[in-house]
Write an enzyme that holds these catalytic residues in place. Sequence first.
Site, PDB file in Angstrom:
ATOM      1  N   ILE A 165      17.317  33.525 109.634  1.00  0.00           N
ATOM      2  CA  ILE A 165      15.866  33.354 109.695  1.00  0.00           C
ATOM      3  C   ILE A 165      15.626  32.717 111.059  1.00  0.00           C
ATOM      4  O   ILE A 165      15.875  31.523 111.243  1.00  0.00           O
ATOM      5  CB  ILE A 165      15.336  32.456 108.562  1.00  0.00           C
ATOM      6  CG1 ILE A 165      15.653  33.073 107.199  1.00  0.00           C
ATOM      7  CG2 ILE A 165      13.832  32.241 108.707  1.00  0.00           C
ATOM      8  CD1 ILE A 165      15.227  32.215 106.010  1.00  0.00           C
ATOM      9  N   PRO A 166      15.191  33.488 112.051  1.00  0.00           N
ATOM     10  CA  PRO A 166      15.316  33.065 113.449  1.00  0.00           C
ATOM     11  C   PRO A 166      14.247  32.080 113.916  1.00  0.00           C
ATOM     12  O   PRO A 166      13.427  32.382 114.790  1.00  0.00           O
ATOM     13  CB  PRO A 166      15.216  34.395 114.209  1.00  0.00           C
ATOM     14  CG  PRO A 166      14.338  35.241 113.351  1.00  0.00           C
ATOM     15  CD  PRO A 166      14.676  34.871 111.931  1.00  0.00           C
ATOM     16  N   CYS A 167      14.275  30.892 113.359  1.00  0.00           N
ATOM     17  CA  CYS A 167      13.326  29.861 113.780  1.00  0.00           C
ATOM     18  C   CYS A 167      13.538  29.464 115.238  1.00  0.00           C
ATOM     19  O   CYS A 167      12.635  28.909 115.871  1.00  0.00           O
ATOM     20  CB  CYS A 167      13.414  28.644 112.866  1.00  0.00           C
ATOM     21  SG  CYS A 167      15.045  27.883 112.756  1.00  0.00           S
ATOM     22  N   HIS A 168      14.724  29.762 115.794  1.00  0.00           N
ATOM     23  CA  HIS A 168      14.988  29.440 117.192  1.00  0.00           C
ATOM     24  C   HIS A 168      14.116  30.260 118.136  1.00  0.00           C
ATOM     25  O   HIS A 168      13.957  29.897 119.308  1.00  0.00           O
ATOM     26  CB  HIS A 168      16.465  29.668 117.531  1.00  0.00           C
ATOM     27  CG  HIS A 168      16.945  31.062 117.282  1.00  0.00           C
ATOM     28  ND1 HIS A 168      17.378  31.495 116.043  1.00  0.00           N
ATOM     29  CD2 HIS A 168      17.048  32.149 118.101  1.00  0.00           C
ATOM     30  CE1 HIS A 168      17.735  32.761 116.115  1.00  0.00           C
ATOM     31  NE2 HIS A 168      17.540  33.189 117.356  1.00  0.00           N
TER      32      HIS A 168
END
Length: 290
Positions: free
Chosen positions: A253-256
């Site tokens: 889950i690419p919160c970056h």
Amino acid sequence: MILMKSESVYNSEDYDRIAQAIAFMRQHYLSQPDLATVAQHIGLSEYHFQRLFTRWAGISPKRFLQYLTIEYAKSKINQTQSLLDLTLDVGLSSPGRLHDLFINLEAMSPGEFKGGGAGLQIHYGIHDTPFGKALIATTTRGICNLHFLDAADQLTAEETLRQLWSNAEIIHDVKATQPLHDVIFDASISKDKKTLTLLVKGTNFQIQVWRALLKVPFGGMTTYQSVAEMIGRPTATRAVGTAVGNNPIGYLIPCHRVIRASGELSGYRWGLERKTAILGWEASHASCEP
């Protein structure tokens, strides 16, 4: 360029040096430190630093530094927003890339949420990744946690899981998580048509935010405001930031990929240096794709 597992990319000590180098380059960006200066800072010869960094990133430190500028981040925000507008308008998911996976997100029911994982068996392992050691935890219904670890965290991995899943049966089982690690992080494995299911527990708002993050493509960047607009809550930027910060499954889950509209990276649950490293790594690999 695709990095092969045989090149020993997944070495946490190597990553620690890479992270130190990236932090130094960001801090001294205006003075444009040369290769020798950065190498000296992390205690390596110029030759060994160049070799280590290029093996990890696929490109030279000098070129990598170009992906860490505010100007580059702003351009990627605009490109990503245009792409998202297009795909959302026609009802499609964002287009896949070489390093993308197909991700299904399954939310626990309110009853399961309150039950603290009762009836679940959670198998976990700690693995080397291109971004340091990571705790990967999975159930028969999907991956439930991916946390990057610092040296001080590794002894408390099981305790961390117990705090999140108080009533689950937690089992240390590297054999169960190694295949997942390989699919996620081994660039020599084709991601074509590979699907991973994620099992998450959260509020309805958090689930909406995490689903929206899955639409941000590999190598892309977006803003907290854009995510708020994607879920139909344009005035909830601050709440979106909180939900992003509570993401239980790092990288997948690419919160970056969520940064400030100014182009500044802002915080990250697993450290700003790691966020910088992931974004730069993704940018360098995206630029090498056809």
